[in-house]
Scaffold this motif. Structure first.
Motif, PDB file in Angstrom:
ATOM      1  N   HIS A 180     146.648  -1.882  92.980  1.00 40.65           N
ATOM      2  CA  HIS A 180     146.292  -0.595  93.578  1.00 40.65           C
ATOM      3  C   HIS A 180     146.806   0.534  92.682  1.00 40.65           C
ATOM      4  CE1 HIS A 180     146.168   2.521  96.774  1.00 40.65           C
ATOM      5  NE2 HIS A 180     145.142   1.801  97.168  1.00 40.65           N
ATOM      6  N   SER A 181     146.335   1.740  92.925  1.00 41.05           N
ATOM      7  CA  SER A 181     146.695   2.867  92.066  1.00 41.05           C
ATOM      8  C   SER A 181     148.183   3.224  92.140  1.00 41.05           C
ATOM      9  CB  SER A 181     145.848   4.090  92.417  1.00 41.05           C
ATOM     10  OG  SER A 181     146.037   4.434  93.774  1.00 41.05           O
ATOM     11  N   GLY A 230     167.885  -7.475 114.263  1.00 45.51           N
ATOM     12  CA  GLY A 230     167.947  -8.557 113.284  1.00 45.51           C
ATOM     13  C   GLY A 230     167.572  -9.908 113.851  1.00 45.51           C
ATOM     14  N   TRP A 231     166.790  -9.912 114.931  1.00 41.63           N
ATOM     15  CA  TRP A 231     166.407 -11.167 115.581  1.00 41.63           C
ATOM     16  C   TRP A 231     165.008 -11.633 115.220  1.00 41.63           C
ATOM     17  CZ3 TRP A 231     168.213 -10.299 121.330  1.00 41.63           C
ATOM     18  CH2 TRP A 231     169.610 -10.271 121.355  1.00 41.63           C
ATOM     19  N   THR A 232     164.086 -10.690 115.079  1.00 39.23           N
ATOM     20  CA  THR A 232     162.692 -11.075 114.837  1.00 39.23           C
ATOM     21  C   THR A 232     162.127 -10.376 113.609  1.00 39.23           C
ATOM     22  OG1 THR A 232     161.811  -9.321 116.258  1.00 39.23           O
ATOM     23  CG2 THR A 232     162.264 -11.457 117.302  1.00 39.23           C
ATOM     24  N   ALA A 233     161.142 -11.020 113.035  1.00 37.41           N
ATOM     25  CA  ALA A 233     160.450 -10.487 111.867  1.00 37.41           C
ATOM     26  C   ALA A 233     159.085  -9.958 112.289  1.00 37.41           C
ATOM     27  CB  ALA A 233     160.278 -11.580 110.823  1.00 37.41           C
ATOM     28  N   GLN A 234     158.724  -8.801 111.784  1.00 35.76           N
ATOM     29  CA  GLN A 234     157.403  -8.237 112.037  1.00 35.76           C
ATOM     30  C   GLN A 234     156.720  -7.963 110.702  1.00 35.76           C
ATOM     31  OE1 GLN A 234     160.013  -6.053 113.768  1.00 35.76           O
ATOM     32  NE2 GLN A 234     159.986  -7.621 115.313  1.00 35.76           N
ATOM     33  N   GLY A 235     155.454  -8.339 110.635  1.00 37.44           N
ATOM     34  CA  GLY A 235     154.678  -8.024 109.450  1.00 37.44           C
ATOM     35  C   GLY A 235     154.471  -6.529 109.368  1.00 37.44           C
ATOM     36  N   VAL A 236     154.540  -6.001 108.159  1.00 37.76           N
ATOM     37  CA  VAL A 236     154.393  -4.563 107.951  1.00 37.76           C
ATOM     38  C   VAL A 236     153.063  -4.246 107.272  1.00 37.76           C
ATOM     39  CG1 VAL A 236     155.348  -2.554 106.751  1.00 37.76           C
ATOM     40  CG2 VAL A 236     156.875  -4.187 107.825  1.00 37.76           C
ATOM     41  N   GLU A 237     152.819  -4.872 106.141  1.00 38.52           N
ATOM     42  CA  GLU A 237     151.598  -4.593 105.389  1.00 38.52           C
ATOM     43  C   GLU A 237     151.459  -5.576 104.242  1.00 38.52           C
ATOM     44  OE1 GLU A 237     152.189  -1.273 102.070  1.00 38.52           O
ATOM     45  OE2 GLU A 237     152.863  -0.529 104.018  1.00 38.52           O
ATOM     46  N   VAL A 238     150.356  -5.427 103.547  1.00 34.89           N
ATOM     47  CA  VAL A 238     150.115  -6.161 102.311  1.00 34.89           C
ATOM     48  C   VAL A 238     149.959  -5.127 101.215  1.00 34.89           C
ATOM     49  CG1 VAL A 238     148.559  -7.706 101.065  1.00 34.89           C
ATOM     50  CG2 VAL A 238     149.020  -8.095 103.484  1.00 34.89           C
ATOM     51  N   ILE A 239     150.763  -5.265 100.170  1.00 31.19           N
ATOM     52  CA  ILE A 239     150.678  -4.360  99.024  1.00 31.19           C
ATOM     53  C   ILE A 239     149.774  -5.003  97.991  1.00 31.19           C
ATOM     54  CG2 ILE A 239     151.937  -3.227  97.159  1.00 31.19           C
ATOM     55  CD1 ILE A 239     154.452  -3.359  98.947  1.00 31.19           C
ATOM     56  N   GLU A 245     156.998   1.376  93.624  1.00 28.92           N
ATOM     57  CA  GLU A 245     157.080   2.696  94.253  1.00 28.92           C
ATOM     58  C   GLU A 245     156.817   2.577  95.756  1.00 28.92           C
ATOM     59  OE1 GLU A 245     154.573   6.803  93.845  1.00 28.92           O
ATOM     60  OE2 GLU A 245     155.078   5.766  91.985  1.00 28.92           O
ATOM     61  N   ARG A 246     155.834   1.763  96.126  1.00 28.85           N
ATOM     62  CA  ARG A 246     155.564   1.538  97.548  1.00 28.85           C
ATOM     63  C   ARG A 246     156.743   0.820  98.201  1.00 28.85           C
ATOM     64  NH1 ARG A 246     154.714   3.272 102.084  1.00 28.85           N
ATOM     65  NH2 ARG A 246     153.785   1.877 103.601  1.00 28.85           N
ATOM     66  N   LEU A 247     157.351  -0.112  97.485  1.00 27.28           N
ATOM     67  CA  LEU A 247     158.524  -0.802  97.998  1.00 27.28           C
ATOM     68  C   LEU A 247     159.648   0.197  98.274  1.00 27.28           C
ATOM     69  CD1 LEU A 247     159.988  -3.453  98.697  1.00 27.28           C
ATOM     70  CD2 LEU A 247     160.622  -3.616  96.279  1.00 27.28           C
ATOM     71  N   GLU A 257     150.163 -13.328  93.204  1.00 32.26           N
ATOM     72  CA  GLU A 257     149.737 -12.750  91.932  1.00 32.26           C
ATOM     73  C   GLU A 257     149.036 -11.413  92.125  1.00 32.26           C
ATOM     74  OE1 GLU A 257     147.694 -15.457  89.345  1.00 32.26           O
ATOM     75  OE2 GLU A 257     149.072 -17.080  89.887  1.00 32.26           O
ATOM     76  N   ARG A 258     148.285 -11.275  93.205  1.00 35.78           N
ATOM     77  CA  ARG A 258     147.557 -10.033  93.458  1.00 35.78           C
ATOM     78  C   ARG A 258     148.123  -9.249  94.639  1.00 35.78           C
ATOM     79  NH1 ARG A 258     142.281  -7.370  92.632  1.00 35.78           N
ATOM     80  NH2 ARG A 258     142.157  -5.987  94.415  1.00 35.78           N
ATOM     81  N   ARG A 259     148.540  -9.969  95.686  1.00 31.89           N
ATOM     82  CA  ARG A 259     149.001  -9.292  96.902  1.00 31.89           C
ATOM     83  C   ARG A 259     150.442  -9.678  97.221  1.00 31.89           C
ATOM     84  NH1 ARG A 259     143.986 -11.112  97.808  1.00 31.89           N
ATOM     85  NH2 ARG A 259     144.721 -12.949  98.903  1.00 31.89           N
ATOM     86  N   ILE A 260     151.143  -8.746  97.869  1.00 29.58           N
ATOM     87  CA  ILE A 260     152.520  -8.977  98.304  1.00 29.58           C
ATOM     88  C   ILE A 260     152.576  -8.741  99.803  1.00 29.58           C
ATOM     89  CG2 ILE A 260     154.924  -8.227  98.104  1.00 29.58           C
ATOM     90  CD1 ILE A 260     154.143  -7.148  95.280  1.00 29.58           C
ATOM     91  N   GLY A 261     152.886  -9.790 100.543  1.00 28.33           N
ATOM     92  CA  GLY A 261     153.073  -9.654 101.982  1.00 28.33           C
ATOM     93  C   GLY A 261     154.444  -9.065 102.245  1.00 28.33           C
ATOM     94  N   VAL A 262     154.515  -8.138 103.208  1.00 25.70           N
ATOM     95  CA  VAL A 262     155.776  -7.475 103.529  1.00 25.70           C
ATOM     96  C   VAL A 262     156.056  -7.612 105.021  1.00 25.70           C
ATOM     97  CG1 VAL A 262     157.066  -5.300 103.460  1.00 25.70           C
ATOM     98  CG2 VAL A 262     155.337  -5.773 101.699  1.00 25.70           C
TER      99      VAL A 262
END
Length: 146
Positions: free
Chosen positions: A44-45, A31-40, A50-52, A19-24
């Motif tokens: 936020h302003s 295409g073998w492993t997943a890495q966390g990028v950030e939390v949107i 747009e950040r996506l 509801e407030r944050r989006i994990g990315v």
């Protein structure tokens, strides 16, 4: 738009919608492993879509996976229905294929891992969404590699 990353491999981006944050998270170039990028932060302003767009361009994303919260019996409740609506919005906004992927227990599994690693509650709150997105994406990548 190029369908593949710089090395010719498709890149997949995953969203864990809260509801407030989006994990990315994003897949590696193979295409073998997943890495966390950030939390949107959705409040936020900069608008989160747009950040996506920026992340899609930066990582040369060709596909998006969205974690779909399901009830333990597999049914979809109100939160899952809300995620489906947002996933459709993302698909229309980006013109990329958007796949829904079962995210049951992803956040609780990540929480347990962080607690067992003795990560403080304050630090857990900052990374749990990003790690949950990685968890969801890794499950998706593993299932599609078989």
């Amino acid at each position: 738009m190029n369908l593949f990353g710089s090395n010719g491999q498709p890149r997949v981006l995953c969203l864990d919608l809260g509801e407030r944050r989006i994990g990315v998270a994003v897949s590696d170039l193979l295409g073998w492993t997943a890495q966390g990028v950030e939390v949107i932060d959705r409040k936020h302003s900069i608008p989160w879509l747009e950040r996506l767009d920026q992340l899609i361009k930066e990582y040369e994303v060709t596909e998006i996976v969205v974690g779909l919260p399901r009830n333990m019996n597999g049914s979809i409740g109100p939160r899952g229905e809300a995620v489906q609506v947002i996933a459709e919005e993302v698909a229309n906004h980006t013109s990329l294929p958007v796949r829904l992927w079962d995210e049951r227990l992803s956040t609780s599994a990540v929480e347990k891992t962080l607690i067992s690693a003795d990560v403080s509650r304050k630090k857990r709150k900052k990374v749990v969404d990003q790690l949950a997105a990685s968890w969801i994406l890794q499950g998706y990548l593993d299932a599609h590699r078989r």
